[in-house]
Design an enzyme around this catalytic site. Sequence first.
Site, mmCIF file in Angstrom:
data_model
loop_
_atom_site.group_PDB
_atom_site.id
_atom_site.type_symbol
_atom_site.label_atom_id
_atom_site.label_comp_id
_atom_site.label_asym_id
_atom_site.label_seq_id
_atom_site.Cartn_x
_atom_site.Cartn_y
_atom_site.Cartn_z
ATOM 1 N N ARG B 39 0.820 -1.210 0.000
ATOM 2 C CA ARG B 39 0.000 0.000 0.000
ATOM 3 C C ARG B 39 0.856 1.264 0.000
ATOM 4 N NH1 ARG B 39 -3.024 -4.379 -0.721
ATOM 5 N NH2 ARG B 39 -5.255 -3.919 -0.576
ATOM 6 N N ILE B 158 3.601 -4.044 -6.467
ATOM 7 C CA ILE B 158 4.311 -5.298 -6.282
ATOM 8 C C ILE B 158 5.416 -5.438 -7.329
ATOM 9 C CG2 ILE B 158 4.091 -7.815 -6.264
ATOM 10 C CD1 ILE B 158 1.242 -7.447 -5.205
ATOM 11 N N ARG B 245 22.219 24.586 -14.038
ATOM 12 C CA ARG B 245 22.576 25.961 -13.688
ATOM 13 C C ARG B 245 22.402 26.829 -14.921
ATOM 14 N NH1 ARG B 245 28.466 25.461 -11.285
ATOM 15 N NH2 ARG B 245 28.327 27.722 -11.079
ATOM 16 N N HIS B 246 22.454 28.142 -14.707
ATOM 17 C CA HIS B 246 22.495 29.090 -15.819
ATOM 18 C C HIS B 246 23.753 28.792 -16.643
ATOM 19 C CE1 HIS B 246 25.802 30.811 -13.550
ATOM 20 N NE2 HIS B 246 25.037 30.622 -12.488
ATOM 21 N N ASN B 252 31.464 34.381 -13.520
ATOM 22 C CA ASN B 252 32.053 33.041 -13.407
ATOM 23 C C ASN B 252 33.453 33.060 -13.999
ATOM 24 O OD1 ASN B 252 28.978 31.288 -14.192
ATOM 25 N ND2 ASN B 252 29.926 31.549 -12.193
ATOM 26 N N ARG B 295 21.245 35.876 -15.275
ATOM 27 C CA ARG B 295 21.872 34.762 -15.975
ATOM 28 C C ARG B 295 20.958 33.552 -16.168
ATOM 29 N NH1 ARG B 295 23.926 35.887 -10.977
ATOM 30 N NH2 ARG B 295 24.632 34.267 -9.521
ATOM 31 N N GLU B 315 20.503 32.838 -6.172
ATOM 32 C CA GLU B 315 21.706 32.236 -5.575
ATOM 33 C C GLU B 315 21.872 32.698 -4.131
ATOM 34 O OE1 GLU B 315 23.325 29.893 -5.289
ATOM 35 O OE2 GLU B 315 25.288 29.864 -6.247
ATOM 36 N N ALA B 338 37.923 30.912 6.826
ATOM 37 C CA ALA B 338 38.224 29.680 7.563
ATOM 38 C C ALA B 338 36.970 29.117 8.216
ATOM 39 C CB ALA B 338 39.297 29.948 8.601
ATOM 40 N N ARG B 340 34.037 29.354 7.252
ATOM 41 C CA ARG B 340 33.198 28.737 6.233
ATOM 42 C C ARG B 340 33.663 27.336 5.920
ATOM 43 N NH1 ARG B 340 31.386 29.141 0.302
ATOM 44 N NH2 ARG B 340 29.140 29.082 0.658
ATOM 45 N N HIS B 380 21.175 27.992 -9.725
ATOM 46 C CA HIS B 380 22.551 28.374 -9.414
ATOM 47 C C HIS B 380 23.240 27.270 -8.633
ATOM 48 C CE1 HIS B 380 21.466 32.599 -10.437
ATOM 49 N NE2 HIS B 380 20.305 32.249 -9.962
#
Lengths: 482, 458
Positions: B39, B158, B245-246, B252, B295, B315, B338, B340, B380
């Site tokens: 089910r 099933i 992504r764009h 970039n 973008r 983003e 750091a 991060r 993004h």
Amino acid sequence: MSVIENNTEQCGNSLTRELTQNPLKKIWVPSSKNGLPERHISQRKVCMTNCPTLIVTVGLPARGKTYISKKLTRYLNWIDVPTKEFNVGQYRRECVKIYKSFEFFRPDNEEGLKIRKQCALAALNDVRQFLTDEGGQVAVFDATNTTRERRETIIRFAEQNGFKVFFVESVCEDPDVIAENIVQVKLGSPDYTHCNTEEAVADFMKRIKCYENSYQPLDEELDRDLSFIKIIDVGRRYLVNRVQDHIQSRIVYYLMNIHITPRSIYLCRHGESDLNVKGRIGGDSGLSARGKQFADALGQFIQSQNISDLKVWTSQMKRTIQTAEAVGVPYEQWKALNEIDAGVCEELMYEEIQLKFPLEFALRDQDKYRYRYPKGESYEDLVQRLEPVIMELERQENVLVICHQAVMRCLLAYFLDKTAEELPYLKCPLHTVLKLTPVAYGCKVESVCLKVEAVNTHRDRPMNVDVSRQAEEALLTVPDHQ
Amino acid sequence: MMDALPKDFLRRTRCDSAASRPQFTNCPTMIVMVGLPARGKTYISKKLTRYLNWIGVPTQVFNLGQYRREAVQTYKNYEFFRPDNEEAMKIRRACASSAMKDIANYFAKEQGQVAVFDATNTTRERRGVIISFAKEKGYKVFFIESICDDPEIIEANIMQVKLSSPDYENYDKEEALVDFLKRIDCYKMSYVSLDEEKERHLSFIKIFNVGSRYLVNRVQDHMQSRIVYYLMNIHVTPRSIYLSRHGESELNLLGRIGGDSGLSSQGLKYARALSEFIRGQSIKDLKVWTSHMRRTIQTAEALGVPYEQWKALNEIDAGVCEEMTYEEIQATNPEEFALRDQDKYRYRYPKGESYEDLVHRLEPVIMELERQENVLVICHQAVMRCLLAYFLDKSADDLPYLKCPLHTVLKLTPLAYGCKVESFYLNIQAVNTHRDKPTDVNIARKPEEALRTVPEHL
């Protein structure tokens, strides 16, 4: 044939379409060279279909249909879905100027039945106008609609006009709830202005009886092809059948989160901050000396109110947290309660904004609700951000929300049913607590000024919002600051 | 008192109980599945668990069938499940106890918040045992019952998930189907559905015929309300979700993060290639979603079909680090850089957002993706990582390092209990924007250590 092939032929030049940023909302749109409307893009809205929805209430009198209708309408309008309620009772009152007694509603009263049917049809006609000609997205048809026959009429009407139908039935047999209902909203009805309480209650009970015999509740078998929610015993239980789309799903979620337990919601801003004093917007500064005084006063005020099980919510900005600290009870931080992000204008004074970004300043005055700060937010964005807060406020009981000016305006607009035009100009001064208590179909507001001085941070809309206006005209309504 | 702010506040980068929003529930909750075999109980259990974990509620499934397979190494046939099989009954009861013991351990020792007890639980007696257990321990209980009498759906079920079960390794398809149907019959006689009258004090949702109808009783708190909303929005109609992504953007190319730049010439090439690819897929009724950033919109424009812009798909906001290169971040904010690396999921940029915030922001997008059918989401890097983590059940630790390169489309198709992923690189060159976690995440590290994993750029 897929939609994609179709459109590509029409848009052979799609790659050469330049994007421009709409100056008010900062939304990127293809610039239309030949003035043709952009049908290729749309902003995510709650109602993405072009098919309007007719919500139809079902239930005996005094089951909360009008309460639900009004509340749902208020919520949908707040989340930007143009909604209107159509209460057949009102049409009846316009038609039959004076209400004599319950006898009007007797099932064998031919005259009464004729009038009532006419009123329903008149209401449906107005529904059609609202949804088809006036840009309405949702119409709430508030009446008993207790017979399958009446509901069939409505379904046919909707089919003819291309509306979706969603039924909201309220079923309740608890005599206490019904009695309280009658006291809260029926006694004050225009129908009973000439009766005393006992007479009114007696008459109303007889009125309910007139409907009882012919009442055919929505049935899971017989009505299995309809879309509906059956609310049982004020939300103890729900039966949900065939939710068709996003808006119905949101409506069901909302209806399942509201309750009628008495409670109060307290709204206030953080105490006066250092940046407030300097006339600067945004930022993340701490409280000024007077702000700290307010925090203490708030603590005392809350104590004196003797509120049972109070929840306290703040944003994640220093000034609201400092304020909550003084209240001395556990509090929860919501990022969603952070002040509107002013983007490049963060921590500037209005005078500086006028100097550096006079165009932006004017655009904001032109449409303060939809205007988005460059790299920031609009009030419209704020409302979307605050929707989960509102949903949780509906679930909760006693809550104190310590927030910010723009945020408080959005929350207040929800509770007091203010329009998008009024919302950004609602007065939410520092050092003032608003106590909101649901009563009848609306909200009682008590304003408590805690008698600690603070700057005024409210800037009214100036007379001249033209882009070409003089600096003085733009700055006419800026409140005083250091 | 006023100046001594709680340490939590000062450590903005750490989000404990005050994450982006308050607690969902203040006590552990047992979600108890109810229903005959085939089910969709396990399907719902796994999907719900994936969703709850993604929104930050530690959740785990406890599947009774697995306990049984461990106890009884080899499955012979349906006779094990006959109601008069005393020996088997003993084993099955022992398995249930064992599972409940593990649930208690999960709550007490592993900081679990929700346990999904995935079993048939078809008798009032068995449910009574669970309720007593929960009451004694102070757990909330929420039942999810799936009722279905459409033989086609059951057979499809099933075929999809039972035939490949370890139980039927040595069976051929027809035999397996016959045996499983007999297994279901074993439960039918004693099956007592949740009763709206007799069990009206319980909290539950009954799902009829894969979602055409729901009965919801006594929702106790915020989390149960969210669970109900989620269950009412999911469906099993076959469809695919395309994530991309764009196209490569000007920023970039320069190795700069965030901002709102337009596509580079390679990015424009990608947009055209994406358009051809999508056409080639011949997707019925495709919805296309973008963010509000230039973008993604430019990329969608090349498709030549209507698209919807969602601000929620923007983003991650890098706050004061917007439009910086990693080298500049290291030069101007080495401590932030750091921090991060130490906890990329929870780290919030000053005046910006964290991945954790992103997930919260994206929840309505996920909810709507569940409601929809065929959708192409052009978004993004950080956003795509969050969405992908939801579909592929990735942890908060893995999420920020998921590989989502430019110019690659991921096609996700629900399959059995999970998601099939097909990756299409559209052969248009692009810079690499993926920065791995460096070995040294210490605040005292040298700049070279910090910048070791920065991808190349102009």
